[in-house]
Design an enzyme around this catalytic site. Structure first.
Site, PDB file in Angstrom:
ATOM      1  N   GLN A 250       0.827  -1.202   0.000  1.00  0.00           N
ATOM      2  CA  GLN A 250       0.000   0.000   0.000  1.00  0.00           C
ATOM      3  C   GLN A 250       0.861   1.252   0.000  1.00  0.00           C
ATOM      4  O   GLN A 250       0.555   2.235  -0.678  1.00  0.00           O
ATOM      5  CB  GLN A 250      -0.897  -0.008   1.238  1.00  0.00           C
ATOM      6  CG  GLN A 250      -2.190   0.750   1.069  1.00  0.00           C
ATOM      7  CD  GLN A 250      -3.058   0.160  -0.019  1.00  0.00           C
ATOM      8  OE1 GLN A 250      -3.672   0.894  -0.765  1.00  0.00           O
ATOM      9  NE2 GLN A 250      -3.104  -1.142  -0.130  1.00  0.00           N
ATOM     10  N   HIS A 253       2.225   2.996  -3.275  1.00  0.00           N
ATOM     11  CA  HIS A 253       1.326   3.738  -4.148  1.00  0.00           C
ATOM     12  C   HIS A 253       1.687   5.209  -4.225  1.00  0.00           C
ATOM     13  O   HIS A 253       1.654   5.823  -5.291  1.00  0.00           O
ATOM     14  CB  HIS A 253      -0.115   3.643  -3.615  1.00  0.00           C
ATOM     15  CG  HIS A 253      -0.890   2.484  -4.133  1.00  0.00           C
ATOM     16  ND1 HIS A 253      -1.232   2.352  -5.449  1.00  0.00           N
ATOM     17  CD2 HIS A 253      -1.417   1.412  -3.506  1.00  0.00           C
ATOM     18  CE1 HIS A 253      -1.930   1.244  -5.610  1.00  0.00           C
ATOM     19  NE2 HIS A 253      -2.046   0.647  -4.448  1.00  0.00           N
ATOM     20  N   GLU A 318     -10.130   2.149   3.445  1.00  0.00           N
ATOM     21  CA  GLU A 318     -10.375   1.726   2.056  1.00  0.00           C
ATOM     22  C   GLU A 318     -10.259   0.210   1.934  1.00  0.00           C
ATOM     23  O   GLU A 318     -11.153  -0.464   1.431  1.00  0.00           O
ATOM     24  CB  GLU A 318      -9.344   2.406   1.142  1.00  0.00           C
ATOM     25  CG  GLU A 318      -9.433   1.990  -0.312  1.00  0.00           C
ATOM     26  CD  GLU A 318      -8.296   2.545  -1.141  1.00  0.00           C
ATOM     27  OE1 GLU A 318      -8.406   2.513  -2.377  1.00  0.00           O
ATOM     28  OE2 GLU A 318      -7.277   2.989  -0.560  1.00  0.00           O
ATOM     29  N   HIS A 319      -9.140  -0.344   2.398  1.00  0.00           N
ATOM     30  CA  HIS A 319      -8.917  -1.790   2.422  1.00  0.00           C
ATOM     31  C   HIS A 319      -8.807  -2.244   3.869  1.00  0.00           C
ATOM     32  O   HIS A 319      -8.095  -1.629   4.656  1.00  0.00           O
ATOM     33  CB  HIS A 319      -7.611  -2.166   1.710  1.00  0.00           C
ATOM     34  CG  HIS A 319      -7.479  -1.619   0.321  1.00  0.00           C
ATOM     35  ND1 HIS A 319      -6.817  -0.434   0.036  1.00  0.00           N
ATOM     36  CD2 HIS A 319      -7.917  -2.098  -0.875  1.00  0.00           C
ATOM     37  CE1 HIS A 319      -6.855  -0.210  -1.262  1.00  0.00           C
ATOM     38  NE2 HIS A 319      -7.522  -1.195  -1.832  1.00  0.00           N
ATOM     39  N   ASP A 352      -6.571  -6.060  -5.864  1.00  0.00           N
ATOM     40  CA  ASP A 352      -6.077  -4.983  -6.721  1.00  0.00           C
ATOM     41  C   ASP A 352      -6.031  -5.388  -8.186  1.00  0.00           C
ATOM     42  O   ASP A 352      -6.164  -4.546  -9.077  1.00  0.00           O
ATOM     43  CB  ASP A 352      -4.653  -4.582  -6.292  1.00  0.00           C
ATOM     44  CG  ASP A 352      -4.644  -3.648  -5.098  1.00  0.00           C
ATOM     45  OD1 ASP A 352      -5.717  -3.119  -4.744  1.00  0.00           O
ATOM     46  OD2 ASP A 352      -3.558  -3.445  -4.519  1.00  0.00           O
ATOM     47  N   HIS A 411     -51.516  21.555  -6.302  1.00  0.00           N
ATOM     48  CA  HIS A 411     -51.374  20.115  -6.079  1.00  0.00           C
ATOM     49  C   HIS A 411     -52.721  19.503  -5.691  1.00  0.00           C
ATOM     50  O   HIS A 411     -53.139  18.453  -6.178  1.00  0.00           O
ATOM     51  CB  HIS A 411     -50.361  19.841  -4.963  1.00  0.00           C
ATOM     52  CG  HIS A 411     -48.934  19.944  -5.381  1.00  0.00           C
ATOM     53  ND1 HIS A 411     -48.382  21.120  -5.822  1.00  0.00           N
ATOM     54  CD2 HIS A 411     -47.926  19.006  -5.423  1.00  0.00           C
ATOM     55  CE1 HIS A 411     -47.106  20.927  -6.105  1.00  0.00           C
ATOM     56  NE2 HIS A 411     -46.802  19.645  -5.875  1.00  0.00           N
TER      57      HIS A 411
END
Length: 419
Positions: A250, A253, A318-319, A352, A411
């Site tokens: 991770q 990245h 996220e993960h 991934d 209405h």
């Protein structure tokens, strides 16, 4: 709770310059169209191509460059992603003739968006896996026009050949060599060469993210994403070197990516730190990974798994990896995450690339209110209704009373016209 390694606090960044810069790019593209896109291609990517859309000849040239093994790998990954997306699509069903009372018939249709743009980042790596992750579920959903775009390899006029092949394999109807905030603006508002779309999905740098935020409303988006994250819950039964590898996967990245270990064993936590430092000495991407780990890596020791669950749910990563002896012990208690990886055999990196789930996921606590990209991202649930004459006459007085109560006489009269 004991913190063995604390991450740097993310301060409230002054985004005014970013916002203003992106606004200027969007306005420029809206005013000057393709001319602006070509200038930005030259300015940011040193790309001097004449046509933004990739030709069939260029795609065929990319196939000539790719090896048989690379092509086979892409096809296998695409197959897994496609099969899972198709299975998910089967769970999203139409509803017909539901009747809350006699004569009223309600339902909904599941309708794909007409068009979308799948933004595939270029940056430092050819992220061809993202092409598969975005385009494949869009096609399974039934989107009629799936456009894709990506920046060119810096200093050239071409998208990386692996990315281009992946885009074609996944089924993109149109492919364009353009990236950045200018690409988001072009697909939002249209230019001479690029027809606007209904939705833009895909990750990107902070300029792409800010452009998606500013263009939202003109087009739909998946979500506004930030730096990548992984949180690992582990006990002493886990393998420390495996956890270290997952954290660094991770970290490589982005210097702003975040890897967090929450463990019930202090000695294990210290061993993971040692293993991370050892791998950083031999990792080819250590320039990025080390800065990420040094600044944003975190190791927390807790007394109980319940405490680990609470930290994870609060962080909404996220993960999320659960690498403990009995994962089922806590799975049902976990509810804030982008994607969940259960057990030591299940590496986050499998998701991934090739296992079938999507890797375009919510970050910076967005998992509290949304999941990641899936086939449903490209689908709309649109309701409909019909009534018998008797049901219309029966419900009209109720609706008229409610409308008068709100002061909306028009209405009420529309209801009374059917009484």
């Amino acid at each position: 709770m004991k913190i063995l390694k604390k991450s740097k606090e993310r301060t409230a960044e002054d985004n005014r310059a970013l916002r203003d810069g992106v606004t200027a790019i969007i306005d420029d593209v809206c005013q000057r169209g393709d001319t602006a896109l070509h200038e930005y291609n030259e300015k940011f990517d040193d790309c001097h191509r004449q046509m933004l859309r990739i030709s069939r000849e260029e795609i065929e040239e990319a196939y000539e460059q790719i090896t048989e093994q690379e092509l086979s790998d892409l096809r296998m990954a695409k197959s897994n992603i496609e099969k899972f997306a198709a299975a998910q699509r089967g769970t999203v069903t139409e509803l017909e003739n539901f009747s809350p009372q006699p004569g009223i018939y309600l339902g909904h249709r599941i309708i794909p968006v007409t068009s979308c743009c799948c933004y595939v980042p270029g940056g430092g790596y050819p992220l061809y896996s993202t092409a598969l992750m975005l385009i494949t579920p869009a096609k399974v959903a039934g989107v009629k026009r799936v456009a894709a775009c990506s920046p060119t390899v810096k200093g050239t006029s071409r998208i990386h050949y692996k990315t281009l092949v992946a885009m074609d394999l996944a089924g993109a109807d149109e492919i364009y060599a353009v990236g950045g905030a200018q690409a988001v603006a072009a697909f939002s508002y249209g230019t001479e060469e690029i027809k606007p779309v209904d939705m833009i999905v895909g990750p990107g740098n902070r300029y792409v993210t800010e452009a998606k935020r500013q263009c939202y409303g003109q087009i739909g988006i998946d979500f506004v994403a930030g730096p990548s994250e992984v949180l690992v819950i582990a006990d002493a039964k886990a393998d420390s070197k495996t956890i270290a590898a997952d954290l660094l996967a991770q970290a490589e990245h982005d210097p702003n990516a975040k890897g967090i270990l929450v463990t019930t064993d202090e000695a294990f936590g210290k061993q993971v730190i040692e293993d991370v430092e050892a791998e950083l000495k031999i990792l080819s991407t250590s320039g990025i990974a080390k800065k990420s780990w040094d600044d944003y890596g975190e190791v927390v020791v807790v007394d109980t798994l319940a405490e680990a669950v609470a930290i994870s749910n609060d962080y909404a990563p996220e993960h999320l990896e659960v690498n403990i002896e009995n994962p089922d012990e806590i799975i049902e208690d976990l509810y804030n995450y982008g994607s969940l990886f259960i057990g030591g055999n299940t590496a986050e990196v499998f998701g991934d690339y090739a296992s079938g789930t999507n890797h375009t996921l919510p970050t910076v606590k967005a998992a509290r209110y949304t999941g990641g990209v899936w086939v449903g991202t490209f689908l709309k649930t649109c309701t409909h209704q019909s009534m018998s004459l008797e049901a219309s006459k029966k419900i009209a007085p109720l609706v008229a009373r409610m409308a008068y109560g709100e002061g909306l006489e028009g209405h009420a009269k529309a209801a009374e016209a059917r009484a």
